[in-house]
Write a protein that holds these residues in place. Sequence first.
Motif, PDB file in Angstrom:
ATOM      1  N   MET A   1       0.839  -1.209   0.000  1.00 43.03           N
ATOM      2  CA  MET A   1       0.000   0.000   0.000  1.00 43.03           C
ATOM      3  C   MET A   1       0.871   1.255   0.000  1.00 43.03           C
ATOM      4  SD  MET A   1      -3.178   1.452   0.849  1.00 43.03           S
ATOM      5  CE  MET A   1      -4.124   0.546   2.049  1.00 43.03           C
ATOM      6  N   ILE A   2       0.484   2.223  -0.801  1.00 39.89           N
ATOM      7  CA  ILE A   2       1.147   3.531  -0.782  1.00 39.89           C
ATOM      8  C   ILE A   2       0.042   4.592  -0.672  1.00 39.89           C
ATOM      9  CG2 ILE A   2       1.266   3.622  -3.334  1.00 39.89           C
ATOM     10  CD1 ILE A   2       3.890   5.259  -2.987  1.00 39.89           C
ATOM     11  N   SER A   3       0.238   5.553   0.218  1.00 39.57           N
ATOM     12  CA  SER A   3      -0.753   6.621   0.394  1.00 39.57           C
ATOM     13  C   SER A   3      -0.252   7.885  -0.291  1.00 39.57           C
ATOM     14  CB  SER A   3      -0.969   6.899   1.885  1.00 39.57           C
ATOM     15  OG  SER A   3      -1.453   5.733   2.512  1.00 39.57           O
ATOM     16  N   ILE A   4      -1.076   8.428  -1.174  1.00 40.36           N
ATOM     17  CA  ILE A   4      -0.675   9.612  -1.942  1.00 40.36           C
ATOM     18  C   ILE A   4      -1.779  10.662  -1.844  1.00 40.36           C
ATOM     19  CG2 ILE A   4       0.132  10.461  -4.175  1.00 40.36           C
ATOM     20  CD1 ILE A   4       0.671   7.597  -5.036  1.00 40.36           C
ATOM     21  N   PRO A   5      -1.423  11.893  -1.465  1.00 42.85           N
ATOM     22  CA  PRO A   5      -2.442  12.947  -1.467  1.00 42.85           C
ATOM     23  C   PRO A   5      -3.086  13.082  -2.856  1.00 42.85           C
ATOM     24  CG  PRO A   5      -0.457  13.705  -0.352  1.00 42.85           C
ATOM     25  CD  PRO A   5      -0.124  12.380  -0.989  1.00 42.85           C
ATOM     26  N   ILE A   6      -4.411  13.231  -2.869  1.00 42.90           N
ATOM     27  CA  ILE A   6      -5.150  13.364  -4.137  1.00 42.90           C
ATOM     28  C   ILE A   6      -4.555  14.486  -4.990  1.00 42.90           C
ATOM     29  CG2 ILE A   6      -7.431  13.874  -5.144  1.00 42.90           C
ATOM     30  CD1 ILE A   6      -7.605  11.326  -3.602  1.00 42.90           C
ATOM     31  N   LYS A   7      -4.157  15.575  -4.324  1.00 35.03           N
ATOM     32  CA  LYS A   7      -3.590  16.724  -5.023  1.00 35.03           C
ATOM     33  C   LYS A   7      -2.343  16.333  -5.816  1.00 35.03           C
ATOM     34  CE  LYS A   7      -3.762  21.487  -3.590  1.00 35.03           C
ATOM     35  NZ  LYS A   7      -3.642  22.394  -2.454  1.00 35.03           N
ATOM     36  N   ILE A   8      -1.534  15.436  -5.246  1.00 33.90           N
ATOM     37  CA  ILE A   8      -0.304  15.009  -5.915  1.00 33.90           C
ATOM     38  C   ILE A   8      -0.632  14.074  -7.077  1.00 33.90           C
ATOM     39  CG2 ILE A   8       1.806  13.632  -5.606  1.00 33.90           C
ATOM     40  CD1 ILE A   8       2.221  15.115  -2.959  1.00 33.90           C
ATOM     41  N   ILE A   9      -1.634  13.216  -6.899  1.00 36.36           N
ATOM     42  CA  ILE A   9      -2.074  12.359  -8.015  1.00 36.36           C
ATOM     43  C   ILE A   9      -2.520  13.250  -9.178  1.00 36.36           C
ATOM     44  CG2 ILE A   9      -3.803  10.671  -8.781  1.00 36.36           C
ATOM     45  CD1 ILE A   9      -3.733   9.500  -5.932  1.00 36.36           C
ATOM     46  N   GLU A  10      -3.240  14.321  -8.848  1.00 37.62           N
ATOM     47  CA  GLU A  10      -3.694  15.256  -9.888  1.00 37.62           C
ATOM     48  C   GLU A  10      -2.507  15.934 -10.572  1.00 37.62           C
ATOM     49  OE1 GLU A  10      -7.972  16.398  -7.786  1.00 37.62           O
ATOM     50  OE2 GLU A  10      -6.324  17.838  -7.719  1.00 37.62           O
ATOM     51  N   GLN A  11      -1.465  16.251  -9.773  1.00 37.47           N
ATOM     52  CA  GLN A  11      -0.281  16.905 -10.356  1.00 37.47           C
ATOM     53  C   GLN A  11       0.472  15.972 -11.300  1.00 37.47           C
ATOM     54  OE1 GLN A  11       1.029  18.733  -6.389  1.00 37.47           O
ATOM     55  NE2 GLN A  11       2.155  19.942  -7.891  1.00 37.47           N
ATOM     56  N   ILE A  12       0.503  14.673 -10.956  1.00 34.47           N
ATOM     57  CA  ILE A  12       1.142  13.691 -11.841  1.00 34.47           C
ATOM     58  C   ILE A  12       0.376  13.648 -13.165  1.00 34.47           C
ATOM     59  CG2 ILE A  12       1.628  11.227 -12.207  1.00 34.47           C
ATOM     60  CD1 ILE A  12       1.976  11.008  -9.104  1.00 34.47           C
ATOM     61  N   ALA A  13      -0.956  13.622 -13.072  1.00 31.57           N
ATOM     62  CA  ALA A  13      -1.790  13.573 -14.281  1.00 31.57           C
ATOM     63  C   ALA A  13      -1.582  14.832 -15.130  1.00 31.57           C
ATOM     64  CB  ALA A  13      -3.256  13.412 -13.896  1.00 31.57           C
ATOM     65  N   GLU A  14      -1.536  15.980 -14.460  1.00 24.34           N
ATOM     66  CA  GLU A  14      -1.323  17.241 -15.183  1.00 24.34           C
ATOM     67  C   GLU A  14       0.030  17.259 -15.886  1.00 24.34           C
ATOM     68  OE1 GLU A  14      -1.736  20.546 -12.462  1.00 24.34           O
ATOM     69  OE2 GLU A  14      -3.807  19.935 -12.052  1.00 24.34           O
ATOM     70  N   HIS A  15       1.071  16.818 -15.144  1.00 30.91           N
ATOM     71  CA  HIS A  15       2.420  16.775 -15.698  1.00 30.91           C
ATOM     72  C   HIS A  15       2.441  15.870 -16.944  1.00 30.91           C
ATOM     73  CE1 HIS A  15       6.963  15.793 -14.935  1.00 30.91           C
ATOM     74  NE2 HIS A  15       6.788  16.575 -15.956  1.00 30.91           N
ATOM     75  N   ALA A  16       1.800  14.713 -16.832  1.00 32.65           N
ATOM     76  CA  ALA A  16       1.776  13.735 -17.932  1.00 32.65           C
ATOM     77  C   ALA A  16       1.069  14.308 -19.156  1.00 32.65           C
ATOM     78  CB  ALA A  16       1.089  12.457 -17.470  1.00 32.65           C
ATOM     79  N   LYS A  17      -0.036  15.037 -18.900  1.00 33.46           N
ATOM     80  CA  LYS A  17      -0.798  15.603 -20.018  1.00 33.46           C
ATOM     81  C   LYS A  17      -0.049  16.782 -20.648  1.00 33.46           C
ATOM     82  CE  LYS A  17      -5.075  13.927 -18.106  1.00 33.46           C
ATOM     83  NZ  LYS A  17      -6.146  14.230 -17.144  1.00 33.46           N
ATOM     84  N   ARG A  18       0.628  17.553 -19.809  1.00 36.22           N
ATOM     85  CA  ARG A  18       1.381  18.712 -20.299  1.00 36.22           C
ATOM     86  C   ARG A  18       2.514  18.272 -21.217  1.00 36.22           C
ATOM     87  NH1 ARG A  18       5.054  21.465 -16.009  1.00 36.22           N
ATOM     88  NH2 ARG A  18       6.492  19.971 -16.922  1.00 36.22           N
ATOM     89  N   ASP A  19       3.217  17.194 -20.824  1.00 42.98           N
ATOM     90  CA  ASP A  19       4.391  16.753 -21.590  1.00 42.98           C
ATOM     91  C   ASP A  19       4.022  15.829 -22.752  1.00 42.98           C
ATOM     92  OD1 ASP A  19       5.775  18.228 -19.773  1.00 42.98           O
ATOM     93  OD2 ASP A  19       7.149  16.632 -19.168  1.00 42.98           O
ATOM     94  N   TYR A  20       2.760  15.414 -22.826  1.00 46.35           N
ATOM     95  CA  TYR A  20       2.323  14.542 -23.917  1.00 46.35           C
ATOM     96  C   TYR A  20       2.748  15.126 -25.263  1.00 46.35           C
ATOM     97  CZ  TYR A  20      -0.786  11.640 -26.733  1.00 46.35           C
ATOM     98  OH  TYR A  20      -1.276  10.749 -27.647  1.00 46.35           O
ATOM     99  N   PRO A  21       3.261  14.378 -26.231  1.00 52.51           N
ATOM    100  CA  PRO A  21       3.368  12.917 -26.272  1.00 52.51           C
ATOM    101  C   PRO A  21       4.667  12.359 -25.701  1.00 52.51           C
ATOM    102  CG  PRO A  21       3.963  13.806 -28.395  1.00 52.51           C
ATOM    103  CD  PRO A  21       3.662  14.988 -27.507  1.00 52.51           C
ATOM    104  N   ILE A  22       5.443  13.204 -24.998  1.00 57.26           N
ATOM    105  CA  ILE A  22       6.680  12.709 -24.391  1.00 57.26           C
ATOM    106  C   ILE A  22       6.346  12.146 -23.009  1.00 57.26           C
ATOM    107  CG2 ILE A  22       8.832  13.599 -23.336  1.00 57.26           C
ATOM    108  CD1 ILE A  22       9.036  15.405 -25.842  1.00 57.26           C
ATOM    109  N   GLU A  23       7.103  11.154 -22.564  1.00 52.74           N
ATOM    110  CA  GLU A  23       6.893  10.623 -21.215  1.00 52.74           C
ATOM    111  C   GLU A  23       7.315  11.656 -20.173  1.00 52.74           C
ATOM    112  OE1 GLU A  23       8.531   6.826 -20.186  1.00 52.74           O
ATOM    113  OE2 GLU A  23       7.407   5.767 -21.744  1.00 52.74           O
TER     114      GLU A  23
END
Length: 130
Positions: A1-23
């Motif tokens: 189990m890993i606990s992650i603040p929802i805000k940080i999960i959202e930041q990962i998603a934002e980062h991924a979408k911003r850099d798309y199509p690059i990883e």
Amino acid sequence: MISIPIKIIEQIAEHAKRDYPIEACGYLTGKDDVVSDIIKMTNTDKSNEHFSFDPKEQFQAVKYARSRGERLIAVYHSHPDTPARMSREDIRLANDTEIKYIIFSVKDNVIKCFEIDKDKNVAEIPIRGI
Ligand SMILES: [Zn+2]
């Protein structure tokens, strides 16, 4: 189990979408299995299939975590157009049995967490949003 603040999960998603199509890639810092901060890193490969960290940024990340009495709990990266699972290349490059590997699929809008043992067995770890 890993606990992650929802805000940080959202930041990962934002980062991924911003850099798309690059990883997109980065670290999560914290204590035990509880994440408290995100460090966005540069993917020096500028690829949509793999990533590498800049060693200078990596050193800074370790220093930052230590200065807060924390450690690097997880490394995250995005899969722009593939599912959130460890690719053959991800498994080949994953050598740290102490760190967790988080993958966010932009295509599926899904985040998953994995651990790897010394024999390269991959196990999925549940993520708890906090
Ligand atoms: Zn990958």
